[in-house]
Scaffold this motif. Structure first.
Motif, PDB file in Angstrom:
ATOM      1  N   VAL A  11      40.692  39.374  76.245  1.00  0.00           N
ATOM      2  CA  VAL A  11      40.223  40.017  77.475  1.00  0.00           C
ATOM      3  C   VAL A  11      41.333  40.003  78.526  1.00  0.00           C
ATOM      4  CG1 VAL A  11      38.687  39.685  79.462  1.00  0.00           C
ATOM      5  CG2 VAL A  11      37.758  39.669  77.136  1.00  0.00           C
ATOM      6  N   ILE A  12      41.981  38.853  78.685  1.00  0.00           N
ATOM      7  CA  ILE A  12      43.072  38.774  79.676  1.00  0.00           C
ATOM      8  C   ILE A  12      44.167  39.779  79.315  1.00  0.00           C
ATOM      9  CG2 ILE A  12      44.850  37.280  80.652  1.00  0.00           C
ATOM     10  CD1 ILE A  12      42.891  34.928  80.225  1.00  0.00           C
ATOM     11  N   SER A  13      44.523  39.811  78.039  1.00  0.00           N
ATOM     12  CA  SER A  13      45.578  40.760  77.652  1.00  0.00           C
ATOM     13  C   SER A  13      45.082  42.195  77.827  1.00  0.00           C
ATOM     14  CB  SER A  13      46.059  40.487  76.227  1.00  0.00           C
ATOM     15  OG  SER A  13      45.340  41.239  75.289  1.00  0.00           O
ATOM     16  N   ALA A  14      43.789  42.434  77.619  1.00  0.00           N
ATOM     17  CA  ALA A  14      43.245  43.787  77.781  1.00  0.00           C
ATOM     18  C   ALA A  14      43.403  44.252  79.220  1.00  0.00           C
ATOM     19  CB  ALA A  14      41.769  43.808  77.382  1.00  0.00           C
ATOM     20  N   ILE A  15      43.154  43.345  80.158  1.00  0.00           N
ATOM     21  CA  ILE A  15      43.284  43.713  81.578  1.00  0.00           C
ATOM     22  C   ILE A  15      44.751  43.957  81.917  1.00  0.00           C
ATOM     23  CG2 ILE A  15      43.006  42.801  83.924  1.00  0.00           C
ATOM     24  CD1 ILE A  15      40.358  41.529  82.826  1.00  0.00           C
ATOM     25  N   TYR A  16      45.628  43.146  81.361  1.00  0.00           N
ATOM     26  CA  TYR A  16      47.071  43.375  81.584  1.00  0.00           C
ATOM     27  C   TYR A  16      47.491  44.713  80.985  1.00  0.00           C
ATOM     28  CZ  TYR A  16      48.393  39.140  83.960  1.00  0.00           C
ATOM     29  OH  TYR A  16      48.544  38.199  84.911  1.00  0.00           O
ATOM     30  N   PHE A  17      46.994  45.002  79.788  1.00  0.00           N
ATOM     31  CA  PHE A  17      47.326  46.293  79.169  1.00  0.00           C
ATOM     32  C   PHE A  17      46.799  47.433  80.037  1.00  0.00           C
ATOM     33  CE2 PHE A  17      48.068  44.318  74.914  1.00  0.00           C
ATOM     34  CZ  PHE A  17      49.272  44.942  74.644  1.00  0.00           C
ATOM     35  N   ALA A  18      45.565  47.264  80.550  1.00  0.00           N
ATOM     36  CA  ALA A  18      44.946  48.324  81.349  1.00  0.00           C
ATOM     37  C   ALA A  18      45.764  48.580  82.609  1.00  0.00           C
ATOM     38  CB  ALA A  18      43.514  47.924  81.713  1.00  0.00           C
ATOM     39  N   MET A  19      46.192  47.492  83.259  1.00  0.00           N
ATOM     40  CA  MET A  19      46.957  47.658  84.482  1.00  0.00           C
ATOM     41  C   MET A  19      48.351  48.210  84.175  1.00  0.00           C
ATOM     42  SD  MET A  19      44.843  46.955  86.754  1.00  0.00           S
ATOM     43  CE  MET A  19      45.936  47.050  88.173  1.00  0.00           C
ATOM     44  N   TYR A  20      48.833  47.938  82.989  1.00  0.00           N
ATOM     45  CA  TYR A  20      50.155  48.426  82.587  1.00  0.00           C
ATOM     46  C   TYR A  20      50.104  49.922  82.276  1.00  0.00           C
ATOM     47  CZ  TYR A  20      54.213  49.083  79.487  1.00  0.00           C
ATOM     48  OH  TYR A  20      55.352  49.549  78.882  1.00  0.00           O
ATOM     49  N   THR A  21      49.094  50.345  81.528  1.00  0.00           N
ATOM     50  CA  THR A  21      49.019  51.760  81.164  1.00  0.00           C
ATOM     51  C   THR A  21      48.366  52.587  82.270  1.00  0.00           C
ATOM     52  OG1 THR A  21      46.916  51.357  80.041  1.00  0.00           O
ATOM     53  CG2 THR A  21      48.872  51.344  78.677  1.00  0.00           C
ATOM     54  N   GLN A  22      47.639  51.910  83.183  1.00  0.00           N
ATOM     55  CA  GLN A  22      46.968  52.562  84.317  1.00  0.00           C
ATOM     56  C   GLN A  22      45.857  53.531  83.911  1.00  0.00           C
ATOM     57  OE1 GLN A  22      47.545  52.298  87.987  1.00  0.00           O
ATOM     58  NE2 GLN A  22      48.135  50.335  87.131  1.00  0.00           N
ATOM     59  N   SER A  23      46.081  54.323  82.890  1.00  0.00           N
ATOM     60  CA  SER A  23      44.979  55.179  82.437  1.00  0.00           C
ATOM     61  C   SER A  23      44.719  54.854  80.973  1.00  0.00           C
ATOM     62  CB  SER A  23      45.328  56.645  82.604  1.00  0.00           C
ATOM     63  OG  SER A  23      46.235  57.022  81.604  1.00  0.00           O
ATOM     64  N   ILE A  24      43.456  54.916  80.599  1.00  0.00           N
ATOM     65  CA  ILE A  24      43.076  54.448  79.261  1.00  0.00           C
ATOM     66  C   ILE A  24      42.306  55.516  78.528  1.00  0.00           C
ATOM     67  CG2 ILE A  24      41.664  52.766  78.018  1.00  0.00           C
ATOM     68  CD1 ILE A  24      42.211  50.879  80.372  1.00  0.00           C
ATOM     69  N   SER A  25      42.807  55.896  77.396  1.00  0.00           N
ATOM     70  CA  SER A  25      41.989  56.780  76.579  1.00  0.00           C
ATOM     71  C   SER A  25      41.354  55.912  75.501  1.00  0.00           C
ATOM     72  CB  SER A  25      42.842  57.900  75.985  1.00  0.00           C
ATOM     73  OG  SER A  25      43.281  57.546  74.725  1.00  0.00           O
ATOM     74  N   PRO A  26      40.044  55.828  75.504  1.00  0.00           N
ATOM     75  CA  PRO A  26      39.347  54.837  74.682  1.00  0.00           C
ATOM     76  C   PRO A  26      39.555  55.032  73.183  1.00  0.00           C
ATOM     77  CG  PRO A  26      37.798  56.378  75.657  1.00  0.00           C
ATOM     78  CD  PRO A  26      39.112  56.647  76.298  1.00  0.00           C
ATOM     79  N   ALA A  27      39.991  56.201  72.756  1.00  0.00           N
ATOM     80  CA  ALA A  27      40.171  56.415  71.318  1.00  0.00           C
ATOM     81  C   ALA A  27      41.484  55.823  70.818  1.00  0.00           C
ATOM     82  CB  ALA A  27      40.100  57.900  70.999  1.00  0.00           C
ATOM     83  N   SER A  28      42.451  55.655  71.704  1.00  0.00           N
ATOM     84  CA  SER A  28      43.752  55.213  71.206  1.00  0.00           C
ATOM     85  C   SER A  28      44.223  53.890  71.805  1.00  0.00           C
ATOM     86  CB  SER A  28      44.810  56.290  71.488  1.00  0.00           C
ATOM     87  OG  SER A  28      44.940  56.455  72.885  1.00  0.00           O
ATOM     88  N   GLN A  29      43.670  53.500  72.943  1.00  0.00           N
ATOM     89  CA  GLN A  29      44.131  52.264  73.573  1.00  0.00           C
ATOM     90  C   GLN A  29      43.957  51.079  72.614  1.00  0.00           C
ATOM     91  OE1 GLN A  29      45.440  51.870  76.591  1.00  0.00           O
ATOM     92  NE2 GLN A  29      44.969  49.829  77.374  1.00  0.00           N
ATOM     93  N   GLY A  30      45.057  50.362  72.399  1.00  0.00           N
ATOM     94  CA  GLY A  30      44.966  49.130  71.606  1.00  0.00           C
ATOM     95  C   GLY A  30      44.852  49.320  70.107  1.00  0.00           C
TER      96      GLY A  30
END
Lengths: 517, 325
Positions: B219-238
């Motif tokens: 979860v912590i890394s997910a939030i860091y990833f989210a703030m890093y990419t700024q926009s998230i497309s749910p089909a490809s993120q991660g």
């Protein structure tokens, strides 16, 4: 009773199929087999008796070609070999039926009998010819008196029926010598009778049989000759007319019991009480048992009688189907091993390497494991404290290891067992359950463990010892409870101790009959 | 640091030297900052994965959780106006619940970790896509959260905060795994669950906790990833991120059978993986070969490690035979 050389001469009526002469085998520091000689004639049934560690399994491994002897010769049909390979052993027609059956549950009987040698058809497709395989299996099953067809799934067979499949498998390779290792140890009486008939049938066909068993009455009935092994040597040879139960025991033991309990102990109050405890292995067979402070209660019975299962329930490994337990008179609820350990109920399990210790942990980490919080300050483990605990236990138990940081898996069986004991002794045991505590352990470590158990009892611990070693049970216990099919068949007090009494109770007869015997 | 970790460190330095010689841009501060940021992001989830692998389990849902938490967190903060600390706490709670669910299914219902977490992988990805109707989620123009930004994508003296946070987490987790009672239990359970149980350890609880730790770090890394990419497309993120984490752990000396591995090892494993990614970019290797390079290096690394392990085992065995009576 003949002396050693006559064993080489063999049975007078037929030329011997197999002759062993002065066969020896040593492992590091231990003479497992010493100048051992024997002969097996065609159609002869040889009983081999001896205690655990007497050299029986070494002998079997030599015959199977698994290990090579250090000296002596093995002659098959008069051709001497220094050692057999596995292939040579098979080619000579030596077939094994092991105590732990090696059958594939997911195949049918025919598939098991011809595993790896399946008749093929279909050219390059190499399909298994099921029909031919079954047709070939049917007569083999008939020869061993099996009443099930070749297409029966092995998973649906009883233990005794599986044994017949193993024997049929041996016959399928044209076995000339069938070696049965403890074939009756886990069979009910009726099935045992049947097996003895099968052995007689093999004999009539001219096939030799070596019959290894702790169950001396069956040996007495089946064997033409009996070879007794003791500490790796031939302890004696009995011809048909000489085979009696008493003589066999005398040859097997040949010395005083390891630990004669001299002092009569006065048991203290009841510590652990089992009321109607049923294990999942034997639902409908409740166990009532009292365990007193300061006593060693031997738990005897045949393999599969439910002893280990009972120990697992008390220690919280498995849940009980029903029943209650009391500790010091108060109700005892055990839902996990952690609960048992918290109450001072400890188990030294049967499977030392699988469950007793963690083989790839250092000795000291094994010893501190059940009581790690006491070796920690605010969740951080103190290695100094662990080392100190391990050091104390090393001195107390005489654990032989380079350091306490040595991996436990590198120790000998006896020292591994001492590590298991050490982890519990480092805490305060109230009830100590030991399941086959000396199996596969050398004599020296054995007597140390006996001394230790007695010491524990003297300090007020209730000791429950599960053992299949008659000598051990009789020599060490203050009372002996005998289990049969999941229930306590009877409890013997010291003046009733005898192998006959234990065996009779173990096969389901009553103590009254036992006393008459 | 054990010999294995040291070997990995030497490998990292050797590869780094070669890349630096072939392309000096490798050592530019901006490149190093970029790479260390990625090490921080992937490191967080890899450390979590390490706790599960120690028990002999596996957590395949990491990538999907990164997507799900990413869309939820951004949506809560950017669209719903939830204060980010509260959103953060909610996400951590969700992580605990996911870890708890996986742990319970694995220990109480005796399902295999691979299957449970594979289903997790599918379910969370599906939920993430459904939640946004497959749309990309992001911040509105001009929306800023200075504190959150500083904590996640900020830098101090050119060092990305994601990297610093990962180091802090690594140090804490090093103490937990290598010094604490719980860590000792984890190794015991991983080496032989039955024997651990026979020593009075509540093995189920230990395993459940490992899955919870894994999910919280994810979860912590997910939030860091989210703030890093700024926009998230749910089909490809991660996508595939669980495999990066597993690969890093394996490179770092973890055994998938459990009971073996170290925090230093898994962090070094992440560093090596990111270094390889960077190498592909800097040396002009077609980026389509990215996975192939990574796969090849992992295979070689694990093979060498296995052979070395066997050699050492033989030597230890011989030594013991001399010592034992």
């Amino acid at each position: 009773m003949n002396s050693l050389p006559s064993a080489v001469v063999g049975h007078p009526t037929a030329a011997p199929f197999l002759v062993l002469t002065d066969v020896s085998k040593s492992y590091v520091g231990v003479r497992a087999l010493r100048d051992f000689s024997m002969s097996v004639s065609r159609g002869e049934v040889i009983g081999i008796v001896g205690e655990n560690g007497a050299g029986k399994s070494t002998l079997m491994k030599i015959l199977g070609g698994v290990i090579a002897p250090d000296g002596g010769t093995i002659a098959i049909d008069g051709t001497p070999h220094a050692a057999l390979t596995v292939a040579e052993s098979i080619a000579a027609g030596i077939a094994f039926v092991h105590q732990e059956l090696n059958l594939f549950d997911n195949l049918d009987v025919a598939g098991n009998v011809f595993i790896g040698r399946e008749p093929r058809h279909g050219g390059w497709l190499q399909l298994v010819d099921q029909q031919k395989m079954r047709a070939m299996t049917a007569p083999l099953l008939k020869r061993v008196g099996a009443n099930f067809p070749p297409e029966t799934p092995v998973a649906s067979l009883s233990l005794a029926q599986r044994q017949l499949v193993e024997i049929a498998k041996a016959l399928s390779v044209e076995a000339r010598l069938v070696i049965l290792d403890e074939p009756t140890s886990s069979l009910p009486v009726a099935e045992t009778e049947k097996l003895l008939e099968v052995i007689a049938g093999l004999k009539a066909e001219g096939i030799s049989v070596i019959f290894i068993s702790h169950r001396l009455h069956e040996v007495e009935r089946a064997a033409d000759r009996v070879i007794a092994l003791r500490d790796g040597s031939l302890a004696g040879l009995l011809e048909k007319a000489e085979i009696t139960h008493g003589r066999m025991v005398k040859l097997m033991i040949g010395r005083d019991l390891l630990v004669p309990t001299t002092e009569a102990t006065t048991p203290g109050p009841t510590i652990l009480r089992l009321k109607g405890v049923q294990t999942t292995a034997y639902p409908g067979h409740p166990v009532d048992l009292d365990l007193h402070a300061g006593e060693i209660l031997g738990l005897a019975g045949l393999v599969g009688a439910g002893r280990t299962e009972l120990a697992r329930v008390i220690f919280g490994v498995d849940p009980a189907v029903s029943g209650t337990m009391e500790l010091d008179g108060a109700p005892l609820a055990i839902a996990s091993t952690a609960d048992a350990v918290a109450r001072g109920i400890f188990l030294v399990p049967e499977d030392r390497k699988g469950t007793g210790v963690l083989l790839d942990l250092p000795i000291q980490e094994n010893i501190s494991l059940p009581n790690l919080n006491a070796h920690a300050t605010r969740f951080i483990v103190s290695r100094e404290r662990e080392a100190r605990t391990a050091g104390i236990q090393r001195d107390r138990l005489n654990i032989k290891a380079p350091t306490m940081k040595t991996l436990t898996g590198l120790l000998s069986g006896g020292n591994q067992q001492k590590v298991v004991l050490a982890k519990w002794l480092a805490m305060t045991p109230k009830v100590m359950i030991l399941d086959e505590p000396t199996r596969g352990i050398d004599i020296g470590a054995k007597s140390e463990i006996y001394r230790l158990m007695r010491g524990l009892a003297k300090s007020g611990v209730a000791v429950l010892m599960i053992s299949s070693d008659m000598e051990e049970v009789i020599g060490v216990s203050d009372r002996i409870a005998v289990m049969h099919e999941g229930a306590i068949a009877g409890v013997l007090t010291r003046h009733q101790f005898s192998e006959e009494n234990i065996l009779l109770l173990a096969v389901g007869k009553t103590l009254h009959e036992a006393e008459m015997a | 640091m054990n010999k294995k970790d040291l070997g990995l460190l030497i490998l990292i330095l050797a590869v780094g030297t070669v890349v630096a010689i072939l392309n000096p841009r490798f050592l530019l501060p901006v490149n190093l900052a970029n790479t260390s940021n990625l090490v921080g992001l992937f490191g967080l989830s890899a450390i979590g994965q390490a706790f599960v692998i120690i028990t002999g389990g596996i957590e395949l849902s990491v990538g999907s959780v990164i997507a799900l938490i990413g869309v939820l967190f951004i949506d809560l903060v950017a669209t719903e106006g939830v204060p980010w600390p509260i959103a953060f706490v909610l996400m951590v709670i969700l992580g605990v619940l996911i870890g708890l669910a996986h742990g319970l299914l694995i220990t109480k219902l005796k399902l295999q970790p691979f299957i449970v977490t594979l289903c997790g992988l599918l379910v969370y990805r599906g939920v993430a896509r459904f939640y946004t109707q497959d749309a990309t989620v992001g911040f509105s123009f001009g929306q800023t959260f200075p504190a959150l930004n500083w904590l996640t994508v900020g830098q101090t003296f050119g060092v990305p905060h994601s990297f610093i946070v990962m180091l802090i987490v690594a140090i804490i987790m090093w103490v937990v795994l290598h010094r604490s009672v719980f860590g000792r239990y984890l190794f015991a359970v991983g080496k032989n669950e039955e024997a651990a149980r026979f020593s009075g350890i509540r093995t189920d609880r230990i395993i459940i906790r490992a899955y919870i730790i894994c999910q919280v770090l994810t979860v912590i890394s997910a939030i860091y990833f989210a703030m890093y990419t700024q926009s998230i497309s749910p089909a490809s993120q991660g996508n595939f991120y669980e495999l990066y984490a597993i690969a890093a752990a394996v490179l770092g000396g973890f055994s998938l059978r459990g009971g073996e591995g170290s925090i230093v090892g898994v962090v070094l494993g992440v560093v090596l993986l990111q270094e390889l990614q960077n190498l592909v970019n800097l040396l002009g290797i077609p980026s389509s070969l990215n996975f192939a390079v990574m796969g090849g290096v992992i295979l070689i690394g694990v093979t060498v490690d296995q052979q070395w392990g066997r050699f050492r085992l033989r030597r230890a065995g011989e030594a013991a035979r001399v010592v034992a009576p």
